[in-house]
Enzyme design. Structure first.
Site, PDB file in Angstrom:
ATOM      1  CG  LEU A 234      -1.864  -1.160   1.382  1.00 41.75           C
ATOM      2  CD1 LEU A 234      -2.621  -1.061   2.701  1.00 41.75           C
ATOM      3  CD2 LEU A 234      -2.842  -1.216   0.206  1.00 41.75           C
ATOM      4  CD  GLU A 235       2.712   5.924  -2.695  1.00 38.82           C
ATOM      5  OE1 GLU A 235       2.445   6.802  -1.826  1.00 38.82           O
ATOM      6  OE2 GLU A 235       2.537   6.101  -3.905  1.00 38.82           O
ATOM      7  CG  LEU A 236      -2.160   3.934   1.447  1.00 34.72           C
ATOM      8  CD1 LEU A 236      -2.835   3.531   2.742  1.00 34.72           C
ATOM      9  CD2 LEU A 236      -2.941   3.462   0.226  1.00 34.72           C
TER      10      LEU A 236
END
EC number: 1.2.1.3
Length: 498
Positions: A234-236
């Site tokens: 996850l790259e948020l």
């Protein structure tokens, strides 16, 4: 369903039309990728590396055309778009070498006549879901290492950059000579994607999920993967701080804040959220910063401008909501809202009425507890806050709880080290912007910005491989670890216990 993609800088210009699939489309793509994966994994890693290298050369040869398409579809200034395309090339160049590494280890055993080894194995089929603010660079961060490691890909890009996505897919599949099913593009809306991903996970067709987008959607993706005992990559979002100390080169800090805050019209996950300025230099910095923002070139992204339009109408509408977060104790510098004949900007480049152009905004007096301080604002708005000592600055920088990118401007090495030690962000810049990444350095965040997974460099391989351990006993007898413990002896040197 057919969607029409238009140019946000010239809304009357159609970039292309794309047919969206449904949940069944996603599941079918996952099935195809699942079926193709064993064959792709059997190809030796150095050969897969050569395919990646060839993709890099094809992208390099078509860099200007692909960058122009990025500019046309999402309104990113051409210089930035070309830099984004070069990130694909850099990533391919780096992972060519990893095709001849993918190193495991030989480990000493506590038993005689026994060897221990570790190997990297591909996870299987990877579902990649990406945002459109970096429509080609960010997908490459997932797809290149995943392919290199022996995985197959189902990629669902943003629905506001579909034409660029088609071009990206063609360059990869044709340029790399990838077999059928190894890399499949699925154009779909969010609801169909989520249903298709859920069904694919239920059927055992997807072994890893990579997602770049908002923290809210990332939490849903992470929960869905977790129900299948998987950890998503996850790259948020981010609320990225930039601290200006008394020893800072203020002109350099202003330059860094200008690019961090308003490059890509503030629509990066690494965009500057709040400048946290020491009280002794606050007024001087603010005067220089607001003057720089007022003088910045805004307009047609095919020209030499700092920022162009918003990416899409939905981001423009959301940005107008952020402007409503301005509180009575804030001081707004410059005009706000959409640029047009009734709300002009001096020096605007091109026709403001043609696209989704908004004024860049600086809001002074923000503080923890304000929505403008605490929450991500995806657009050209930067808050300014004041601090008294470095401990307070670090506490303020950590307060929003995102932890993606950060920066400090200082001439004092001790301040730089204290900031690095105290900040929760996964990425720290000293005398540089909050934005920017290199293909061989880990990229990613913590807290609301991600689950600790990292992209780029050798570190991303941990997302797309699983460790396999092998113990090989050639003693001719059963040796039981931790039970048959060897010991040193004075006469024979070594004796195996029982």
């Amino acid at each position: 369903m057919i969607i029409t993609s238009t140019n946000p800088a010239h809304l009357d210009q159609v970039v292309g039309e794309v047919e969206l699939g449904d949940a069944d489309t996603f599941v079918a793509a996952a099935q195809s990728a699942h079926d193709a994966q064993p064959g792709w994994a059997r190809i030796p890693a150095p050969v897969r590396g050569r395919a990646i290298a060839q993709i890099g050369r094809v992208v390099e040869a078509n860099a200007e055309a692909l960058a122009r398409l990025v500019t046309a579809e999402i309104g990113k200034p051409y210089a930035e778009a070309l830099g984004e395309v070069r990130e694909i090339v850099d990533t391919c160049d780096f992972f060519l070498g990893e095709g001849r590494r993918l190193y495991g280890q030989t480990v000493p055993s506590e038993m005689p006549d026994k060897q221990l080894f570790t190997f990297r194995k591909p996870v299987g089929t990877v579902a990649v879901i990406t945002a459109g603010n970096f429509p080609v660079a960010v997908p490459s961060w997932y797809i290149v290492p995943a392919l290199l490691a022996g995985n197959t890909i189902v990629w669902k890009p943003a629905d506001y950059s579909p034409v660029v996505s088609e071009a990206f897919r063609d360059l990869f599949v044709r340029g790399g000579g990838l077999p059928d099913g190894v890399f499949t593009l699925v154009q779909a809306d969010g609801a169909a994607t989520f249903e298709g991903l859920s069904r694919s996970l239920d059927q055992g067709l997807v072994d890893k999920v990579g997602f770049t987008g908002s923290s809210a959607v990332g939490a849903e993706i992470g929960a869905l993967a977790g129900r299948h005992l998987q950890t998503a990559c996850l790259e948020l979002g981010g609320k990225n701080p930039l601290v200006v100390t008394p020893s800072a080169d203020l002109d350099l800090a202003v330059e860094g804040a200008l690019f961090s805050g308003f490059g890509t019209a503030g629509q990066r996950c690494t965009s500057l959220g709040t400048v946290i300025v020491h009280e002794s230099v606050h007024d001087d910095f603010l005067a220089r910063f607001t003057a720089a923002v007022a003088a910045a070139r805004v307009g047609d992204p095919t020209e030499d401008v700092l920022m162009g339009p918003m990416l899409d109408a939905k981001f423009a509408e959301r940005y107008e909501e952020y402007l409503g977060w301005v509180a009575p104790h804030h001081k707004v510098h410059g005009a706000t809202g959409r640029i047009g004949a009734d709300n002009p900007r001096d020096g605007f480049v091109g026709d403001p009425g043609a696209g989704l152009y908004y004024h860049p905004v600086v809001v002074d007096g923000t503080r923890p507890g304000d929505r403008l301080f605490d929450e991500e604002t995806f657009g050209p708005i930067v808050g300014v806050a004041t601090y008294r000592d470095l401990d307070e600055a670090i506490a303020m920088a950590n307060h929003p709880g995102y932890g993606l990118s950060s920066a400090i401007y200082t001439s004092d090495a001790l301040e730089a080290f204290r900031f690095r030690d105290g900040i929760s962000a996964g990425m720290v810049s000293v005398n540089n912007s909050t934005s920017g990444a290199e293909a061989h350095l880990p990229f990613g965040g913590n807290g609301k910005s991600g689950n600790g997974s990292r992209q780029s460099g050798i570190w991303v391989l941990d997302q797309f491989t699983r460790w396999q351990s092998v113990n090989w006993d050639y003693s001719g007898r059963l040796q039981k670890a931790q039970m048959d413990v060897g010991e040193l002896t004075g006469d024979a040197g070594f004796r195996l216990g029982s």
